[in-house]
Write a protein that holds these residues in place. Structure first.
Motif, PDB file in Angstrom:
ATOM      1  N   PRO A 114       0.831  -1.215   0.000  1.00  0.00           N
ATOM      2  CA  PRO A 114       0.000   0.000   0.000  1.00  0.00           C
ATOM      3  C   PRO A 114       0.864   1.264   0.000  1.00  0.00           C
ATOM      4  O   PRO A 114       2.020   1.227   0.426  1.00  0.00           O
ATOM      5  N   TYR A 121       0.507   3.861   1.865  1.00  0.00           N
ATOM      6  CA  TYR A 121       0.767   4.258   3.251  1.00  0.00           C
ATOM      7  C   TYR A 121       0.650   3.069   4.195  1.00  0.00           C
ATOM      8  O   TYR A 121      -0.085   2.121   3.936  1.00  0.00           O
ATOM      9  N   ASP A 122       1.380   3.156   5.306  1.00  0.00           N
ATOM     10  CA  ASP A 122       1.136   2.303   6.465  1.00  0.00           C
ATOM     11  C   ASP A 122       1.456   0.821   6.253  1.00  0.00           C
ATOM     12  O   ASP A 122       0.912  -0.017   6.950  1.00  0.00           O
ATOM     13  N   GLY A 123       2.341   0.511   5.303  1.00  0.00           N
ATOM     14  CA  GLY A 123       2.730  -0.884   5.105  1.00  0.00           C
ATOM     15  C   GLY A 123       3.630  -1.394   6.222  1.00  0.00           C
ATOM     16  O   GLY A 123       3.737  -2.595   6.437  1.00  0.00           O
ATOM     17  N   GLY A 124       4.315  -0.462   6.916  1.00  0.00           N
ATOM     18  CA  GLY A 124       5.126  -0.835   8.076  1.00  0.00           C
ATOM     19  C   GLY A 124       6.223  -1.828   7.764  1.00  0.00           C
ATOM     20  O   GLY A 124       6.848  -1.782   6.708  1.00  0.00           O
ATOM     21  N   ALA A 137       6.047  -5.153   7.346  1.00  0.00           N
ATOM     22  CA  ALA A 137       5.751  -6.388   6.615  1.00  0.00           C
ATOM     23  C   ALA A 137       6.115  -6.314   5.133  1.00  0.00           C
ATOM     24  O   ALA A 137       6.318  -7.348   4.503  1.00  0.00           O
ATOM     25  N   THR A 138       6.217  -5.120   4.572  1.00  0.00           N
ATOM     26  CA  THR A 138       6.452  -5.041   3.131  1.00  0.00           C
ATOM     27  C   THR A 138       7.918  -4.813   2.773  1.00  0.00           C
ATOM     28  O   THR A 138       8.253  -4.704   1.592  1.00  0.00           O
ATOM     29  N   VAL A 164       1.502 -12.378   6.318  1.00  0.00           N
ATOM     30  CA  VAL A 164       1.811 -11.060   6.880  1.00  0.00           C
ATOM     31  C   VAL A 164       2.532 -11.235   8.213  1.00  0.00           C
ATOM     32  O   VAL A 164       3.556 -10.595   8.482  1.00  0.00           O
ATOM     33  N   SER A 178       6.070 -12.031   7.914  1.00  0.00           N
ATOM     34  CA  SER A 178       6.895 -10.913   7.451  1.00  0.00           C
ATOM     35  C   SER A 178       7.116  -9.889   8.557  1.00  0.00           C
ATOM     36  O   SER A 178       7.798  -8.901   8.346  1.00  0.00           O
ATOM     37  N   CYS A 179       6.500 -10.082   9.701  1.00  0.00           N
ATOM     38  CA  CYS A 179       6.542  -9.076  10.770  1.00  0.00           C
ATOM     39  C   CYS A 179       7.208  -9.641  12.015  1.00  0.00           C
ATOM     40  O   CYS A 179       8.247  -9.174  12.434  1.00  0.00           O
ATOM     41  N   TYR A 216       6.550  -9.486  15.137  1.00  0.00           N
ATOM     42  CA  TYR A 216       6.609  -8.695  16.369  1.00  0.00           C
ATOM     43  C   TYR A 216       6.024  -9.451  17.553  1.00  0.00           C
ATOM     44  O   TYR A 216       6.293  -9.119  18.693  1.00  0.00           O
ATOM     45  N   MET A 260      -0.586  -3.850  14.265  1.00  0.00           N
ATOM     46  CA  MET A 260      -0.846  -2.608  13.527  1.00  0.00           C
ATOM     47  C   MET A 260      -1.570  -2.907  12.223  1.00  0.00           C
ATOM     48  O   MET A 260      -2.014  -1.994  11.540  1.00  0.00           O
ATOM     49  N   TYR A 261      -1.700  -4.191  11.883  1.00  0.00           N
ATOM     50  CA  TYR A 261      -2.404  -4.570  10.652  1.00  0.00           C
ATOM     51  C   TYR A 261      -3.803  -5.124  10.929  1.00  0.00           C
ATOM     52  O   TYR A 261      -4.451  -5.658  10.031  1.00  0.00           O
ATOM     53  N   HIS A 277      -7.249  -1.856   9.287  1.00  0.00           N
ATOM     54  CA  HIS A 277      -6.130  -1.760   8.352  1.00  0.00           C
ATOM     55  C   HIS A 277      -6.411  -2.666   7.149  1.00  0.00           C
ATOM     56  O   HIS A 277      -7.029  -3.727   7.307  1.00  0.00           O
ATOM     57  N   GLU A 278      -5.971  -2.255   5.966  1.00  0.00           N
ATOM     58  CA  GLU A 278      -6.318  -3.024   4.774  1.00  0.00           C
ATOM     59  C   GLU A 278      -5.736  -4.439   4.764  1.00  0.00           C
ATOM     60  O   GLU A 278      -6.249  -5.308   4.071  1.00  0.00           O
ATOM     61  N   PHE A 279      -4.671  -4.696   5.540  1.00  0.00           N
ATOM     62  CA  PHE A 279      -4.142  -6.064   5.609  1.00  0.00           C
ATOM     63  C   PHE A 279      -5.097  -6.990   6.379  1.00  0.00           C
ATOM     64  O   PHE A 279      -5.027  -8.203   6.226  1.00  0.00           O
TER      65      PHE A 279
END
Lengths: 462, 335
Positions: free
Chosen positions: A243, A245-248, A250-251, B16, B19-20, B22, B62-63, B67-69
């Motif tokens: 996206p 914005y706000d992909g943080g 993970a991308t 997701v 990939s994070c 946290y 945060m997803y 959030h779109e994720f």
């Protein structure tokens, strides 16, 4: 109820300011531009904090003396803009973890998966959003009034004193002291466009879209002195399919040193094997920002597939380099030529002296290639081939306002504003002029939030 | 949601997560996910059953929606667990609320008729107040409870074996006492519901669950103790107020009521929770009113609740602990 300390912002520095001011006995009001579920600004994407400590503990694997942190800080970019404030930040960082714990923070025991930062950085249990959730809960208990969906559009001045903040919904909120902890302007592509032109439209912003720098602009327009490089930002390579914005976190793309990177024209343009993480991690955002179309493609082959974090959207894959390039919409012949030249240069570099390993620079380099790949160079010759498209993902901007050692905002005329304080990214340019030190943004936010909140309360309560 | 879609959605979300990372410190689900970069259906099933639904990962995410994720592991895991509870038991079809209600009523009726048949009275306990065998003699009582009990155990065993084969494979690893000790301690403490020190997102939920669990355990102690007293020591019920069966059953019943009600208030009631509450409430009433005329009908009601609970246990959320224990065990073995 009248407000002693008005905090503008809703991220780490804002919450720490609010908690610190409330601890000092002030009536605190905090204005967060985001709705409640997106509260926390960039802090919601953070993960750890870098503080000096003399011994390791359950959460850090060993000592990290202040002198070493000071050295690390001097080693990034052009070093601190203000040596005295950098020194102060390092000194104050020692007491930060205990303060955080006392205000609700939970920590993650030092694990192997903590990115080689386990000695220097403490990891928040659950990450930055979890930390912010704890802070918001603590703030609520401390009587801080939190208003969400509240954008400050204008600061009202009487001489050198800020008398009130005006909000987008037409309210005027007077306060005795004002703490500006509202971040940078990385989500304001028009502002970035002043320095980067059309290219800014090709950037992704890793944090929320709310960081448009409105309050920073207000301060600068009111005569605040600047700190930090104007066109500077910190950026990493992110998945172009993510996206805007706000992909943080993970991308982000970890594939770069495992293969090669080509631009829109199918040509390599930068050494994929330079240096080690995290410096390499931080340089690719800018590398890609400078390419035509602000896009680039990481390519690798079956030999290394599976040895790094898989991209969130999955890689493109094909049986030959040409086919892969065409899937990506690139010129197949150009990419194949680039790969051919790269493979020849790997061969020319001689037989590998060590096994391919990512844990340290392995010295396997190309010969007679421009730009070279100076580590982890091995042939791309084993199908299937893989690729991901990448864009620059802007994390934060450096331009901010200059402050005193009591977090008072300085003016261009040499004085200070009577009642305006700043903490966090909006003043991080005092300490980090350019460059990147993992977890230090949270250190700056916490150290300066504590100072700003305390001093703002002192000013308001007399 | 169709099953393929459910697992695809779980896979999308977990990509997701991978990939994070946290959440690594909250519970073993996340380190276990790191070992599975491309989780298959059985991996997702294992992770879902390892999850104790504390909710910490969701509140930290945060997803998380909006959030779109749209990452929300606790709810997707809950849906996957529903599939597990269906897929591994036999038969797969579960009785609905209505079916359970009808079964309960039918069991009540049959027990009442049996009581009449064997004692010649309608629920009378004339000679010795509080003596269950005056209501229904020992052998028919044993058969009434034993048949559904043995059935339930057989279905549990079969489900456990199939589940273990799917998530782990080696049957021999079911006999690893040291790992089991770790697993057992973690399970009875609901360790993985502690969020690595952050605590469950719903305050009190873990506490109420523990109270319910230990209450259930005490009731099992009560029944076992009564069986020993009668069959080994030859002491016939009713037992005195200061005997092991009465004290453990009384404390256990109260604990089940407190824990069950707490969970119900905190998280909404499932059919399984309701049946436990009915079980505990009828048991407690039987005990408290054992010297009154209400004893007979209450005892039959309680026995009917036990029979129905045994009969429906394999098809209710009761089975959750079997898959959860096995997933904890698998997790302990793989690290």
């Amino acid at each position: 109820m009248s407000t002693d300390v008005l905090v503008v912002g809703g991220g780490n520095a804002a919450l720490v300011s609010a908690l610190s001011a409330a601890d000092a006995g002030a009536r605190v009001r905090l204005l967060e531009r985001a709705p409640a579920h997106f509260r926390g600004g960039n802090s919601r994407h953070t993960r750890n904090i870098r503080c000096a400590h003399d011994t390791g503990d359950e959460f850090t694997t060993g000592p990290y003396p202040g002198a070493e942190l000071r050295r690390d800080l001097g080693g990034v970019g052009d070093g601190p803009s203000d040596e005295r404030l950098a020194e102060l930040t390092v000194r104050e960082s020692r007491s930060v973890p205990a303060w955080m714990t006392a205000h609700g923070a939970h920590w993650q025991p030092a694990l192997s998966g903590t990115l080689n930062l386990a000695r220097t950085n403490r990891f928040f249990l659950g990450g930055g959003k979890a930390l912010l959730n704890s802070y918001y809960r603590t703030a609520e208990r401390a009587g801080v009034t939190v208003e969400y969906d509240t954008q400050v559009t204008r600061l009202e001045w009487t001489g050198e004193t800020c008398t009130a903040a005006h909000t987008a919904d037409g309210r005027r909120i007077p306060a005795a002291s004002v703490v500006c902890a509202s971040g940078g302007f990385e989500a304001n592509l028009a502002w970035l466009g002043r320095y980067w032109g059309e290219a800014a439209q090709g950037f992704h912003v890793r944090g929320p879209s709310y960081n448009d720098g409105r309050v920073l602009r207000e301060l600068l327009d009111a005569g605040a002195q600047r700190a930090g490089e104007e066109r500077g930002f910190h950026a990493v390579a992110v998945d172009a399919r993510g996206p805007r914005y706000d992909g943080g976190i993970a991308t982000r793309i970890d594939a770069i040193p495992f293969g090669i990177v080509v631009d829109r024209d199918g040509r390599r343009f930068h050494d994929e094997g330079e240096d080690i993480w995290p410096k390499r991690y931080a340089s690719w955002g800018r590398n890609i920002a400078l390419r035509p179309g602000q896009i680039a493609y990481a390519l690798w082959d079956a030999k290394v597939q599976g040895s790094f974090l898989p991209p969130m959207y999955g890689p493109y894959t094909a049986g030959s380099v040409e086919e892969l390039a065409e899937t990506l919409g690139l010129d197949g012949r150009a990419v194949a030529e680039t790969v051919g030249a790269f493979n020849t240069a790997v061969d020319r570099g001689g037989p590998p002296s060590r096994t391919f390993t990512m844990s340290r620079p392995d010295g396997r380099r190309t010969a007679g290639l421009d730009p070279p790949k100076s580590n982890w160079a091995q042939r791309l010759d084993t199908p299937p081939y893989y690729a991901v498209p990448m864009r620059p993902g802007v994390t934060f901007t450096y331009l901010g306002v200059a402050v005193t050692d009591r977090a008072r905002v300085r003016r261009v005329d040499g004085g200070v504003f009577g009642n305006v304080f700043a903490a966090g990214e909006i003043m991080s340019g005092n300490i980090l002029s350019t460059g990147y030190l993992a977890g230090f943004g949270m250190t700056i936010g916490t150290v300066w939030g504590r100072i700003a909140g305390r001093e703002a309360a002192r000013h308001a309560l007399g | 949601m169709p099953l393929d879609d459910l697992f695809d959605e779980a896979r999308r979300q977990l990509t997701v997560c991978n990939s994070c990372r946290y959440c690594a410190g909250y519970c073993p689900v996340w380190p276990a996910l790191e070992l599975r970069p491309a989780p298959e259906r059985r991996d997702i099933t294992h992770l879902a059953n390892l999850c104790h639904d504390c909710g910490d990962c969701l509140s930290a995410c945060m997803y998380a929606p909006p959030h779109e994720f749209a990452v929300a592991p606790p709810s997707v895991f809950a849906d996957v667990r529903k599939d597990t509870y269906r897929r591994y038991v036999w038969p797969r079809r579960a009785p609905g609320r209505l079916g359970t209600g009808i079964a309960f009523a039918a069991v009540c009726l049959v027990l009442a008729l049996l009581s009449r048949l064997f004692t010649g009275r309608w629920f009378g306990a004339a000679d010795r107040p509080g003596d269950p065998y005056e209501v229904l003699p020992h052998v028919p009582l044993l058969i009434a409870v034993g048949v559904p009990g043995v059935w339930a155990l057989a279905v549990f065993g079969w489900a456990a074996l199939r589940y273990w084969r799917d998530i782990h494979g080696r049957l021999a690893d079911l006999f690893r006492p040291r790992a089991w000790r770790t697993t057992f301690v973690q399970a009875v403490q609901l360790r993985h519901m502690e969020g690595g020190g952050a605590g469950c997102e719903v305050p009190g939920r873990r506490g109420f669950h523990l109270v319910l669990l230990y209450g259930f355990g005490l009731c099992a102690v009560s029944t076992t103790a009564a069986a020993l007293l009668q069959n080994v020591l030859g002491a016939q019920p009713p037992y005195s107020w200061v005997s092991v069966p009465v004290i453990s059953g009384g404390v256990g019943g109260i604990a089940m009521l407190v824990g069950g009600t707490g969970l119900w208030v905190r998280g909404g009631g499932s059919g399984f929770l309701w049946s436990l509450l009915v079980l505990a409430a009828t048991g407690m009433l039987t005990l408290l009113l054992r010297e009154t005329v209400a004893f007979g009908p209450l005892l039959l009601l309680h026995v009917a609740a036990v029979v129905t609970a045994f009969g429906t246990a394999p098809y209710s959320k009761f089975v959750h602990w079997i898959f959860r224990m096995l997933s904890i065990h698998h997790d302990n073995l793989e690290r």
